[in-house]
Design a protein around this motif. Sequence first.
Motif, PDB file in Angstrom:
ATOM      1  N   GLY A  88     -10.975   9.177 -10.443  1.00 49.19           N
ATOM      2  CA  GLY A  88     -11.952   9.185  -9.375  1.00 49.19           C
ATOM      3  C   GLY A  88     -11.626   8.251  -8.227  1.00 49.19           C
ATOM      4  O   GLY A  88     -12.284   8.288  -7.186  1.00 49.19           O
ATOM      5  N   GLN A  89     -10.591   7.435  -8.397  1.00 48.10           N
ATOM      6  CA  GLN A  89     -10.219   6.473  -7.360  1.00 48.10           C
ATOM      7  C   GLN A  89      -9.664   7.158  -6.116  1.00 48.10           C
ATOM      8  O   GLN A  89      -9.908   6.723  -4.996  1.00 48.10           O
ATOM      9  N   CYS A  90      -8.895   8.231  -6.322  1.00 48.71           N
ATOM     10  CA  CYS A  90      -8.286   8.974  -5.216  1.00 48.71           C
ATOM     11  C   CYS A  90      -8.597  10.454  -5.430  1.00 48.71           C
ATOM     12  O   CYS A  90      -7.739  11.230  -5.888  1.00 48.71           O
ATOM     13  N   HIS A  97       3.816  19.719  -8.493  1.00 42.54           N
ATOM     14  CA  HIS A  97       4.486  18.573  -7.889  1.00 42.54           C
ATOM     15  C   HIS A  97       3.975  17.286  -8.529  1.00 42.54           C
ATOM     16  O   HIS A  97       3.851  17.208  -9.737  1.00 42.54           O
ATOM     17  N   TYR A  98       3.684  16.269  -7.724  1.00 40.31           N
ATOM     18  CA  TYR A  98       3.420  14.945  -8.260  1.00 40.31           C
ATOM     19  C   TYR A  98       2.128  14.870  -9.079  1.00 40.31           C
ATOM     20  O   TYR A  98       1.147  15.553  -8.784  1.00 40.31           O
ATOM     21  N   LEU A  99       2.140  13.988 -10.067  1.00 44.11           N
ATOM     22  CA  LEU A  99       0.926  13.546 -10.728  1.00 44.11           C
ATOM     23  C   LEU A  99       0.529  12.223 -10.080  1.00 44.11           C
ATOM     24  O   LEU A  99       1.385  11.363  -9.862  1.00 44.11           O
ATOM     25  N   PRO A 100      -0.726  12.024  -9.733  1.00 43.90           N
ATOM     26  CA  PRO A 100      -1.115  10.803  -9.017  1.00 43.90           C
ATOM     27  C   PRO A 100      -0.674   9.540  -9.755  1.00 43.90           C
ATOM     28  O   PRO A 100      -0.921   9.390 -10.957  1.00 43.90           O
ATOM     29  N   LEU A 101      -0.043   8.634  -9.036  1.00 45.42           N
ATOM     30  CA  LEU A 101       0.510   7.439  -9.667  1.00 45.42           C
ATOM     31  C   LEU A 101      -0.570   6.543 -10.255  1.00 45.42           C
ATOM     32  O   LEU A 101      -0.346   5.877 -11.273  1.00 45.42           O
ATOM     33  N   HIS A 102      -1.753   6.524  -9.647  1.00 42.21           N
ATOM     34  CA  HIS A 102      -2.793   5.614 -10.144  1.00 42.21           C
ATOM     35  C   HIS A 102      -3.317   6.029 -11.512  1.00 42.21           C
ATOM     36  O   HIS A 102      -3.913   5.206 -12.218  1.00 42.21           O
ATOM     37  N   LEU A 103      -3.059   7.276 -11.912  1.00 46.41           N
ATOM     38  CA  LEU A 103      -3.496   7.754 -13.224  1.00 46.41           C
ATOM     39  C   LEU A 103      -2.402   7.646 -14.284  1.00 46.41           C
ATOM     40  O   LEU A 103      -2.654   7.922 -15.456  1.00 46.41           O
ATOM     41  N   SER A 104      -1.206   7.254 -13.875  1.00 42.44           N
ATOM     42  CA  SER A 104      -0.104   7.096 -14.831  1.00 42.44           C
ATOM     43  C   SER A 104      -0.340   5.881 -15.716  1.00 42.44           C
ATOM     44  O   SER A 104      -1.207   5.038 -15.438  1.00 42.44           O
ATOM     45  N   ASP A 105       0.435   5.764 -16.783  1.00 41.02           N
ATOM     46  CA  ASP A 105       0.292   4.612 -17.682  1.00 41.02           C
ATOM     47  C   ASP A 105       0.480   3.301 -16.920  1.00 41.02           C
ATOM     48  O   ASP A 105      -0.290   2.359 -17.080  1.00 41.02           O
ATOM     49  N   ILE A 147       0.851  -1.193   0.000  1.00 44.59           N
ATOM     50  CA  ILE A 147       0.000   0.000   0.000  1.00 44.59           C
ATOM     51  C   ILE A 147       0.882   1.235   0.000  1.00 44.59           C
ATOM     52  O   ILE A 147       1.723   1.416   0.891  1.00 44.59           O
ATOM     53  N   VAL A 148       0.707   2.076  -1.012  1.00 47.21           N
ATOM     54  CA  VAL A 148       1.508   3.289  -1.171  1.00 47.21           C
ATOM     55  C   VAL A 148       0.581   4.468  -1.467  1.00 47.21           C
ATOM     56  O   VAL A 148      -0.484   4.293  -2.057  1.00 47.21           O
ATOM     57  N   PRO A 149       0.955   5.672  -1.058  1.00 52.21           N
ATOM     58  CA  PRO A 149       0.153   6.839  -1.444  1.00 52.21           C
ATOM     59  C   PRO A 149       0.225   7.056  -2.942  1.00 52.21           C
ATOM     60  O   PRO A 149       1.273   6.831  -3.553  1.00 52.21           O
ATOM     61  N   THR A 150      -0.864   7.459  -3.533  1.00 50.12           N
ATOM     62  CA  THR A 150      -0.816   7.781  -4.957  1.00 50.12           C
ATOM     63  C   THR A 150      -0.087   9.101  -5.204  1.00 50.12           C
ATOM     64  O   THR A 150       0.509   9.301  -6.254  1.00 50.12           O
ATOM     65  N   TYR A 151      -0.104   9.974  -4.186  1.00 52.02           N
ATOM     66  CA  TYR A 151       0.540  11.282  -4.341  1.00 52.02           C
ATOM     67  C   TYR A 151       1.955  11.197  -3.777  1.00 52.02           C
ATOM     68  O   TYR A 151       2.232  11.582  -2.636  1.00 52.02           O
ATOM     69  N   VAL A 176      -0.938  -0.861  -4.265  1.00 49.47           N
ATOM     70  CA  VAL A 176      -2.327  -0.525  -3.951  1.00 49.47           C
ATOM     71  C   VAL A 176      -2.329   0.934  -3.522  1.00 49.47           C
ATOM     72  O   VAL A 176      -1.702   1.293  -2.521  1.00 49.47           O
ATOM     73  N   PHE A 177      -3.002   1.779  -4.275  1.00 56.60           N
ATOM     74  CA  PHE A 177      -2.887   3.220  -4.091  1.00 56.60           C
ATOM     75  C   PHE A 177      -3.932   3.738  -3.094  1.00 56.60           C
ATOM     76  O   PHE A 177      -5.109   3.402  -3.168  1.00 56.60           O
ATOM     77  N   ILE A 178      -3.448   4.587  -2.188  1.00 56.25           N
ATOM     78  CA  ILE A 178      -4.317   5.179  -1.178  1.00 56.25           C
ATOM     79  C   ILE A 178      -4.365   6.689  -1.372  1.00 56.25           C
ATOM     80  O   ILE A 178      -3.362   7.310  -1.762  1.00 56.25           O
ATOM     81  N   ASP A 179      -5.517   7.269  -1.100  1.00 60.37           N
ATOM     82  CA  ASP A 179      -5.737   8.701  -1.310  1.00 60.37           C
ATOM     83  C   ASP A 179      -5.067   9.526  -0.199  1.00 60.37           C
ATOM     84  O   ASP A 179      -4.591   8.998   0.809  1.00 60.37           O
ATOM     85  N   SER A 180      -5.073  10.840  -0.395  1.00 65.48           N
ATOM     86  CA  SER A 180      -4.430  11.778   0.519  1.00 65.48           C
ATOM     87  C   SER A 180      -5.429  12.407   1.486  1.00 65.48           C
ATOM     88  O   SER A 180      -6.627  12.517   1.190  1.00 65.48           O
ATOM     89  N   ARG A 181      -4.920  12.836   2.639  1.00 67.78           N
ATOM     90  CA  ARG A 181      -5.677  13.695   3.537  1.00 67.78           C
ATOM     91  C   ARG A 181      -5.774  15.086   2.916  1.00 67.78           C
ATOM     92  O   ARG A 181      -4.872  15.523   2.198  1.00 67.78           O
TER      93      ARG A 181
END
Length: 383
Positions: free
Chosen positions: A341-343, A323-331, A79-83, A100-105
């Motif tokens: 919409g996942q995070c 800064h970062y682009l969410p990893l879950h939206l990357s290729d 489990i890793v942050p997407t951001y 497994v991507f987790i959203d941010s606070r």
Amino acid sequence: MITYPIPFNKTATSRCEFQYMMEAIERGHVSGDGHFTQQCNVFLEQFLSVPKVLLTTSCTHALEMSALLLDIKPGDEVIVPTYTFVSTANAFVLRGAKPVFIDSRKDTLNMDERKLEALVTERTKAIVPVHYGGIGCEMDAIMDIAQRHNIAVVEDNAHGLFGKYRGKNLGTFGCMATQSFHETKNISCGEGGALIVNDETLIDRAEILREKGTNRSRFFRGLVDKYSWVDVGSSYLPSDLLAAFLFAQLERSEQIQHKRQQIWERYYKELSGWAKANGVILPTVPPHCDQAWHMFYMVMPSLKHRQDLIAHLKKHGILSVFHYLPLHLSDVGQQFGGKPGQCPVAEDYSDRLIRLPFYNSLSDEEQEKVIEAICQFDFTKYA
């Protein structure tokens, strides 16, 4: 490459960096694990009060070592942050794991620990909190979940050296943690990192993996009469020239941190009124966190506001960046099931966040120009 009078980042040095590098050359040992490498390791071990620190060629390589030490295998989940930066996930993907991507606070942009337990499965092998901006994740909750499910925690502390959570140093909660000494970090040697080993049962193998899978470190300590290939590993040792450069910065860390605190606090003080009047969000530092003074960011009302402010500052000779682009939206992230919409928090903030120039030698005059240019930004055209 375009250069700006006020860049986003600039390397700052004293004469000691070059003096120590010359000393490393004169000592005749400029490869890994020389005098200055050991000095850096000891400095960090003593400051953090941890059993072992191993300097590495990068934070990425330290993360890769942690994946090896945890015996991450195909089919495991991490489990890793997407951001976050891609290395946080990539180190485990290289061993065959599924991120497994987790959203941010919404306040700190750290992983939202309230969403963590729902992502845990029988395949979860590790949780990797990233202390974004050097502000601690909610480690009490994260460690409680990890311990109840017997899951390892590896802190990606690339931003957080010298930061604390409830009075305890960041990087000392999980079984391991990683540090970065990239040129954008508070303490730098251009490229570099460190693995913090908090679980003493992992120390011997960590030394082996870092030395190409050999027990060479034990040989040099006189514990074996020869060394050989005993495990899978790679070469994660930085040159002692880089360690010499780094040690000079570590010696000045108190001075560096004081300067960065002044810069951060001035940004916050002088931009607070402007931000409140224009719907701009400034960083949140929870009262139980001592931040590492790593960066200063703002969250603009919209993507267009953010892009227009970047362009506005460029016209004034000032480089600011997103800064970062969410990893879950990357290729690659989408290959692991990531979808829009996942995070939602990370997706929203990624579009609106802007980082301001922040480096150890930023002068009062330069910072004044940045603040003045920001306050001149025309919000009336968005009415």
